[in-house]
Scaffold this active site. Structure first.
Site, PDB file in Angstrom:
ATOM      1  N   LYS A 188       0.857  -1.194   0.000  1.00 23.49           N
ATOM      2  CA  LYS A 188       0.000   0.000   0.000  1.00 23.49           C
ATOM      3  C   LYS A 188       0.890   1.240   0.000  1.00 23.49           C
ATOM      4  CE  LYS A 188      -1.859   2.409   3.350  1.00 23.49           C
ATOM      5  NZ  LYS A 188      -1.609   3.752   2.795  1.00 23.49           N
ATOM      6  N   GLU A 264      10.356   0.540  10.234  1.00 22.35           N
ATOM      7  CA  GLU A 264      11.366   1.590  10.065  1.00 22.35           C
ATOM      8  C   GLU A 264      10.653   2.904  10.363  1.00 22.35           C
ATOM      9  OE1 GLU A 264      13.243   4.383   8.985  1.00 22.35           O
ATOM     10  OE2 GLU A 264      13.232   3.774   6.878  1.00 22.35           O
ATOM     11  N   CYS A 298      13.603  10.258   7.485  1.00 23.26           N
ATOM     12  CA  CYS A 298      13.575   9.658   8.824  1.00 23.26           C
ATOM     13  C   CYS A 298      14.927   9.809   9.518  1.00 23.26           C
ATOM     14  CB  CYS A 298      13.174   8.200   8.739  1.00 23.26           C
ATOM     15  SG  CYS A 298      14.080   7.324   7.485  1.00 23.26           S
ATOM     16  N   GLU A 395      10.333  14.665  16.438  1.00 23.28           N
ATOM     17  CA  GLU A 395      10.638  14.670  15.009  1.00 23.28           C
ATOM     18  C   GLU A 395       9.783  15.740  14.323  1.00 23.28           C
ATOM     19  OE1 GLU A 395       9.446  11.192  12.580  1.00 23.28           O
ATOM     20  OE2 GLU A 395      11.463  11.297  11.752  1.00 23.28           O
TER      21      GLU A 395
HETATM   22  O1  TXE Z   1       2.709   9.182   8.765  1.00 18.60           O
HETATM   23  P1  TXE Z   1       1.947   7.790   8.872  1.00 18.60           P
HETATM   24  P2  TXE Z   1       2.117  10.636   8.465  1.00 18.60           P
HETATM   25  C1  TXE Z   1       6.727  10.637  10.544  1.00 18.60           C
HETATM   26  C2  TXE Z   1       7.050  12.117  10.450  1.00 18.60           C
HETATM   27  C3  TXE Z   1       5.751  12.729  10.062  1.00 18.60           C
HETATM   28  C4  TXE Z   1       4.800  11.858  10.848  1.00 18.60           C
HETATM   29  C5  TXE Z   1       3.396  11.838  10.370  1.00 18.60           C
HETATM   30  O2  TXE Z   1       7.428  12.586  11.710  1.00 18.60           O
HETATM   31  O3  TXE Z   1       5.638  14.075  10.432  1.00 18.60           O
HETATM   32  O4  TXE Z   1       5.343  10.571  10.743  1.00 18.60           O
HETATM   33  O5  TXE Z   1       3.327  11.511   8.979  1.00 18.60           O
HETATM   34  C6  TXE Z   1      -0.038   4.459   6.712  1.00 18.60           C
HETATM   35  N1  TXE Z   1      -2.556   1.318   9.931  1.00 18.60           N
HETATM   36  N2  TXE Z   1       7.051   9.903   9.335  1.00 18.60           N
HETATM   37  O6  TXE Z   1       0.927  10.943   9.272  1.00 18.60           O
HETATM   38  O7  TXE Z   1       0.532   8.046   9.259  1.00 18.60           O
HETATM   39  C7  TXE Z   1      -0.254   5.641   5.808  1.00 18.60           C
HETATM   40  O8  TXE Z   1      -1.381   5.446   4.982  1.00 18.60           O
HETATM   41  C8  TXE Z   1      -1.768   1.014   8.901  1.00 18.60           C
HETATM   42  C9  TXE Z   1       8.336   9.241   9.340  1.00 18.60           C
HETATM   43  O9  TXE Z   1       1.961  10.796   7.026  1.00 18.60           O
HETATM   44  O10 TXE Z   1       2.791   6.905   9.704  1.00 18.60           O
HETATM   45  C10 TXE Z   1       1.070   5.677   5.056  1.00 18.60           C
HETATM   46  O11 TXE Z   1       1.043   4.719   4.028  1.00 18.60           O
HETATM   47  N3  TXE Z   1      -1.162   1.959   8.138  1.00 18.60           N
HETATM   48  C11 TXE Z   1       8.485   8.323   8.217  1.00 18.60           C
HETATM   49  C12 TXE Z   1       2.069   5.261   6.120  1.00 18.60           C
HETATM   50  O12 TXE Z   1       1.309   4.602   7.129  1.00 18.60           O
HETATM   51  C13 TXE Z   1      -1.365   3.251   8.452  1.00 18.60           C
HETATM   52  C14 TXE Z   1       7.826   8.640   6.949  1.00 18.60           C
HETATM   53  C15 TXE Z   1       2.832   6.412   6.776  1.00 18.60           C
HETATM   54  O13 TXE Z   1       1.931   7.304   7.340  1.00 18.60           O
HETATM   55  C16 TXE Z   1      -2.177   3.624   9.542  1.00 18.60           C
HETATM   56  C17 TXE Z   1       6.529   9.270   7.119  1.00 18.60           C
HETATM   57  C18 TXE Z   1      -2.791   2.586  10.295  1.00 18.60           C
HETATM   58  N4  TXE Z   1      -3.569   2.854  11.345  1.00 18.60           N
HETATM   59  C19 TXE Z   1       6.219   9.902   8.277  1.00 18.60           C
HETATM   60  N5  TXE Z   1      -2.185   4.977   9.619  1.00 18.60           N
HETATM   61  C20 TXE Z   1       9.803   7.647   8.039  1.00 18.60           C
HETATM   62  N6  TXE Z   1      10.146   6.722   8.937  1.00 18.60           N
HETATM   63  O14 TXE Z   1      10.506   7.878   7.073  1.00 18.60           O
HETATM   64  C21 TXE Z   1      -1.412   5.439   8.618  1.00 18.60           C
HETATM   65  N7  TXE Z   1      -0.910   4.402   7.899  1.00 18.60           N
END
Ligand code: TXE
Length: 496
Positions: A188, A264, A298, A395
């Protein structure tokens, strides 16, 4: 809804953008016929709509992946898996400009960085193609009456959930080890950035992969993401994203079928500059460490610790350097920093800038919106930041760096480790002893010396502490996608 639309980018001109769900090597609509609006972060305009997968579509994709895993894919030799992957890598390379342009359009990253990401996907696919026929077990000698060996078998159907900051690269990191080891996948993409993966999907079919091996769906986290994490017929889940969602996924895995989990997650990585560092080099790497990919990394070097002897000189020169970063249209060849990915991320980052100001840190540079259209934020430097301030602890995931002064090596090791995260760190010094001592003490999955963000597909990458579980890339990632089977054979003789 149409399963493709004609779009345009300044690099490619008109191209065909798939908009459906890629299941079983076919393009389909979502069962519930829902769609996701895709926004261009540089203009805030709607680019197109793509199909939204719901729980029912996840079920269909998982069934396709299961059928492939237990059928045609199982009979494909390891070497042939590698051949398919090499073909895919060639197709990605041939279409590098197209994929990079779609990435810039959808994510907002500069075209030069997007090209770098797609190039890295090619490298990753070729690297793991090479592993496909080198996954080996052992023979284990126990006694004369028996014979024992181990097999490294694929885990089965894998769910993969990726974020929006490196849509293509995260797809490549996830695809490589999963497919090389013989698994099948339902991946996804992030709801903010579905487009490049859908273009890539066509190449999966063209490379000759059997139907169902790699399925790509667009969908929201709380709907399709949650369905994947709690699915009873998914054997393993790999996730890149926020720590909050990482926890949710682990809970869902635990309370469904105990699928294997690798994560990750976020980071708040320290970037440490000693008095004896080559200051010009250090400034370049500190600048790249935080502002690369607009801080949406990240492993961003978002906490900078500078030793007191060079602190004032460093700040003055760093400001000068960061001011020169080209912020603007992602499609200009010389742009370094494009817009943040979404209104939500823009608001979160501006919230952190406000928090920094309120808590008494000094804005040495930036702190405001850049321009009046698109989610652009000025490169921002906070100085006089103390350990407990929010901007030093949390972060931010934007072009905002917190800088503090330190006196001694011991002090900066303690400061560097003063975080719930442990993804990356860097040390800048000309003294090899300092570099090795400090690298050994920092609790982080990667430490860079006199550089930053030097990621490579041959090197494992992943987090200590709340930054994650498991390692991606390198040989280490193969372990995430294989399980050990011990086979014991009695060689006649004794009956128990
Ligand atoms: O991330 P989400 P968001 C961190 C960064 C950012 C914060 C929020 O600090 O400001 O996260 O970003 C899926 N069950 N990173 O809200 O929600 C979502 O659809 C299963 C760090 O955008 O974690 C997407 O595909 N999946 C990071 C993915 O998770 C779920 C990169 C990431 O979104 C879900 C991105 C659920 N309940 C954000 N809820 C890195 N490690 O590089 C969301 N998703």
């Amino acid at each position: 809804m149409p399963l493709s639309v004609q779009l345009k980018t300044p690099i490619t001109g008109e191209y065909t953008q798939p908009t459906g769900l890629f299941i079983n090597n076919e393009w389909v609509e979502g069962v519930d016929k829902k769609t996701i609006e895709v926004i261009n972060p540089a203009t805030e305009e709607v680019i197109c709509h793509v199909a939204e997968a719901t729980e029912k579509d996840v079920d269909i994709a998982v069934a396709a992946a299961r059928k492939a895993f237990e059928g045609e894919w199982r009979k494909v030799t390891p070497q042939q898996r590698g051949v398919y992957m090499l073909k895919l890598a060639d197709l990605v390379e041939k279409n590098l400009d197209l994929l990079a342009a779609v990435e810039s359009l959808d994510n907002g990253k500069s075209i030069s960085m997007a090209r770098g990401d797609v190039g890295a996907v090619v490298g990753t696919l070729r690297y793991y193609a090479g592993w496909a026929d080198k996954i080996e077990g052992k023979t284990i000698d126990i006694n004369h009456e028996s014979f024992h060996y181990t097999r490294q078998e694929p885990i089965g159907v894998c769910g993969q959930i990726i974020p929006w900051n490196f849509p293509m690269l995260m797809l490549g990191w996830k695809f490589g080890p999963a497919v090389a080891t013989g698994n099948t996948v339902v991946l996804k993409t992030a709801e903010q950035t579905p487009l490049s993966a859908l273009v890539f999907a066509n190449f999966i079919k063209e490379a000759g992969f059997p139907p169902g091996v790699f399925n790509i769906i667009s969908g929201y986290g709380k709907v399709a993401g949650a369905a994947i994490s709690s699915h009873m017929d998914i054997d393993k889940i790999a996730f890149t994203g926020s720590t909050v969602v990482g926890r949710t996924i682990m809970k869902a895995a635990a309370s469904s079928n105990l699928k294997k989990v690798t994560l990750e997650l976020g980071g708040k990585s320290p970037n440490i500059v000693f008095n004896d560092a080559d200051i010009e080099q250090a400034i370049s790497w500190v600048n790249f460490g935080i502002y690369y990919n607009h801080g949406q990394c990240c492993c961003a070097g978002s906490r900078v610790y500078v030793q007191e002897g060079i602190y004032d000189k460093f700040i003055a020169a760093f400001k000068e350097r960061a001011e020169k970063n080209n912020v603007g249209d992602p499609f200009h060849e010389h742009t370094f920093q494009g817009p943040q990915v979404s209104q939500l991320q823009y608001d979160r980052i501006m919230g952190y800038i406000e928090a920094g100001k309120k808590e008494g840190a000094t804005i040495a540079l930036g702190g405001n919106r850049h321009g009046d259209k698109g989610y652009f934020i000025q490169p921002t430097i906070f100085t006089n930041v103390t350990p407990n301030m929010k901007i030093m602890q949390e972060e931010i995931f934007g072009p905002v760096v917190a800088v503090a002064k330190f006196k001694t090596e011991d002090e900066v090791i303690a400061l560097g480790n003063d975080s719930n995260y442990g993804l990356a760190a860097a040390v800048h010094t000309k003294d090899l002893n300092t570099a090795i001592r400090v690298s050994n003490e920092l609790r982080a999955g990667t430490v860079w010396v006199n550089s930053y963000n030097m990621l490579h597909h041959q090197l494992p990458f992943g987090g200590y502490k709340e930054s994650g579980i498991g390692r991606e890339l390198g040989e280490a990632a193969l372990a995430n996608y294989t399980q050990n089977k011990s086979v014991s054979i009695r060689l006649g003789g004794a009956i128990f």
